[in-house]
Scaffold this active site. Structure first.
Site, PDB file in Angstrom:
ATOM      1  N   ASP A 279       0.836  -1.195   0.084  1.00 11.72           N
ATOM      2  CA  ASP A 279      -0.027  -0.022   0.038  1.00 11.72           C
ATOM      3  C   ASP A 279       0.862   1.091  -0.037  1.00 11.72           C
ATOM      4  O   ASP A 279       1.937   1.314   0.296  1.00 11.72           O
ATOM      5  CB  ASP A 279      -0.994  -0.003   1.445  1.00 11.72           C
ATOM      6  CG  ASP A 279      -1.914   1.424   1.290  1.00 11.72           C
ATOM      7  OD1 ASP A 279      -2.569   1.148   0.445  1.00 11.72           O
ATOM      8  OD2 ASP A 279      -1.854   1.962   2.041  1.00 11.72           O
ATOM      9  N   GLU A 322       1.222  -0.445  -4.878  1.00 18.69           N
ATOM     10  CA  GLU A 322       0.242   0.687  -5.352  1.00 18.69           C
ATOM     11  C   GLU A 322       1.076   2.026  -5.376  1.00 18.69           C
ATOM     12  O   GLU A 322       1.086   2.598  -4.211  1.00 18.69           O
ATOM     13  CB  GLU A 322      -0.913   0.789  -4.354  1.00 18.69           C
ATOM     14  CG  GLU A 322      -1.929   1.759  -4.685  1.00 18.69           C
ATOM     15  CD  GLU A 322      -2.408   2.604  -3.363  1.00 18.69           C
ATOM     16  OE1 GLU A 322      -3.333   3.115  -3.454  1.00 18.69           O
ATOM     17  OE2 GLU A 322      -1.757   2.403  -2.503  1.00 18.69           O
TER      18      GLU A 322
END
Length: 560
Positions: A279, A322
């Protein structure tokens, strides 16, 4: 292989210079099932299913409420009951296998903050998993370590890899139940501006989201609140002993990022997970990702040595990042404005591609050619993870779910790995009345629609057929693309790795009824092919195959 429906069609026979046309009777012959060819798994062409752990399937209603998380929340901003057991049940039922899924990524399962907070969209609990309180524990709302162990073993038994969603960038928000971490661990300001490298990495994503000092190499002590928590739970000495061994083995300073890297890689050591979806990658100094990958890869190899009978293949540990707004056209660089970073050079095999949703309404050939070229030049030996909808993209492709068939065609046939977001395959609504912000993208999985609505079942079947074809053929995602015919549109994909070779032909936007697909130069005359979409066997004659059905798509593979 499935049972084959053999259709013999008219073929011209040549005798000398004289053409003699002979019509053979159309017959249907059921062919007994043949052994399935072993298909290698390649991350470059993976078909990954992404789901919110809390929103997919409730396998254990007894764990729905914990830590007194009972205050009323805004619409879809509280815990809804989905859990690890629910995912495992769907693996056992064959839901993912039938959909052609060979890897599952679910939102973080570590223990979340106990309180709720309002970021401007109403009272919210950490149902989504991105608000960590304790990296060393699984949140009881999601399940237990025993549940996770069973999930991984069950997935592996069906050839499905498991990807954990991990957060190194930040802790959860501060609430009256969740104190801020010490200031040698986190910064609480300024808020990111996203115009330079520094004001993207050394800042908080939003107000009240403490940012881990991932760039620091200064040793820090564990927070008193965490030590007290472990003591109450009866595992203080165990956690401290493990940390001592980790830092002795690695020689790392006891800086914040190394504690968290140890805690994250414990899930590889204990459960044998196959990869991380990382993330908020661009908000962390990229050297931290090198450290995470180094330790993850080491731990994965150690796990495989200890569990030789459970190893699926020789693939190294997988990390997909990401990097918000990264697009495949950028190649290996992400531009911060004042600095470019090649995140592929810091441990990532793949990055999530935010570009496909903008390409999705272009003609198929433009999309496929573009992606095939980039993946075999600028991104050689790397990959991207394509998606059309996700949990935090407020402008997804086909938000009204009016084009579910095209969505499947684009997502599952575009070169690269594919990310099926839960409910893509069932046209789950992305517009929920009363839900604000990304909550509208996160409704509970629409199992009732799949059970009762004929159109939903039809859409689902289409996704299943394409997904299985993709899973059975690395050539679709990892192979090289070539157009064979413009009208009707027919293309080929070829994948080679060592002694393994995979060749397929796909036709799209085909006319209904009788149709001719040009395969000359790719499959020779006399070659027997199987159209997995219509479940029909055909033979190449005069450089083409003839199909007669009401489908506008054909998925042709060699009959072994």
């Amino acid at each position: 292989m499935k049972k084959l429906l053999v259709v013999l069609f008219s073929i011209p026979l040549f005798i000398g210079c004289k053409k003699v046309k002979k019509e053979q009777e159309v017959t249907q012959v059921v062919v007994s099932e043949t052994p399935k060819k072993e298909v290698p798994f390649v991350w470059e062409g993976a078909n990954i299913y992404f789901l919110l752990t809390d929103r997919f399937n409730n396998g254990n209603p007894n764990n729905d409420i914990n830590f007194d998380r009972t205050e009323e929340t805004a619409v879809l901003r509280g815990f809804e009951g989905g859990d690890i057991q629910g995912i495992t049940k769907k693996i056992e039922e064959g839901y993912f296998t039938d959909l052609g899924i060979n890897a599952i990524w679910f939102t973080p399962i570590v223990e979340q903050i106990h309180g709720g907070t309002d970021e401007g969209t109403g009272k919210t609990y950490g149902y989504h998993g991105y608000w960590t309180k304790d990296w060393t524990a699984i949140d009881p709302n999601f399940g237990t370590k025993s549940d996770l162990s069973k999930l991984v073993k069950t997935a592996h038994s069906k050839g499905i890899r498991v990807i954990l969603d991990v957060v190194l960038n930040h802790t959860g928000p501060v609430t009256d139940k969740d104190p801020v971490w010490p200031d040698d661990w986190v910064r609480t300001g300024p808020t990111c501006e996203f115009t330079t490298y520094e004001n993207t990495t050394e800042c908080t994503l939003v107000a009240n989201l403490p940012d881990i000092l991932t760039e620091s190499n200064e040793p820090v002590e564990l927070p008193d609140a965490l030590l007290a928590k472990w003591k109450v739970e009866g595992r203080l000495s165990k956690e401290l002993d493990e940390l001592q061994l980790f830092f002795e083995r690695t020689g790392y300073p006891r800086a914040p990022r190394y504690y968290i890297i140890k805690w994250l890689t414990d899930y590889i050591n204990e459960f044998g997970v196959d990869g991380f979806r990382v993330d908020t990658v661009k908000h962390v100094n990229e050297n931290a990702w090198t450290d995470l990958h180094k330790e993850a890869d080491y731990t994965f190899e150690m796990w495989k040595k200890k569990h030789e009978n459970s190893v699926l293949d020789d693939n190294p540990f997988y990390m997909v990042g990401e990097v918000y707004n990264y697009g495949i056209s950028s190649g290996r660089d992400f531009d911060f404005g004042d600095k470019k970073v090649d995140f592929f050079d810091y441990g990532f095999k793949s990055l999530i591609n935010f570009e496909l949703k903008h390409d999705a309404d272009n003609d198929y050939e433009s999309i496929f050619t573009k992606y095939s070229k980039l993946l075999h030049t600028k991104l050689q030996d790397k990959s991207v993870l394509n998606y059309l909808t996700s949990h935090d993209d407020g402008s997804p492709y086909d938000k009204n779910r009016s084009k579910p068939y095209r969505s499947a065609n684009v997502l599952l046939l575009t070169p690269g790995a594919s990310q099926v977001y839960y409910g893509d395959e069932t046209a789950r609504s992305l517009t929920i009345e009363g839900a604000e912000g990304d909550a509208t993208l996160r409704s509970f999985m629409n199992w009732e629609d799949l059970d009762s609505l004929p159109e939903t079942k039809k859409i689902h079947k289409h996704w299943q057929k394409l997904g299985q074809f993709r899973a059975n053929h690395p050539a679709i995602g990892a192979g090289k693309h070539k157009r064979l015919a413009k009208s009707p549109y027919v293309f080929s994909r070829t994948y080679e790795n060592g002694d393994y070779r995979d060749k397929v032909v796909v036709g799209l936007d085909l006319p209904k009824g009788k149709k001719s697909l040009w395969v000359k130069g790719f499959f020779g005359d006399g070659t027997t092919l199987y159209d997995t979409y219509s479940e029909t066997q055909v033979v190449v004659a005069n450089g083409k195959v003839i199909l007669d059905n009401d489908f506008d798509i054909a998925l042709l593979e060699l009959v072994e």
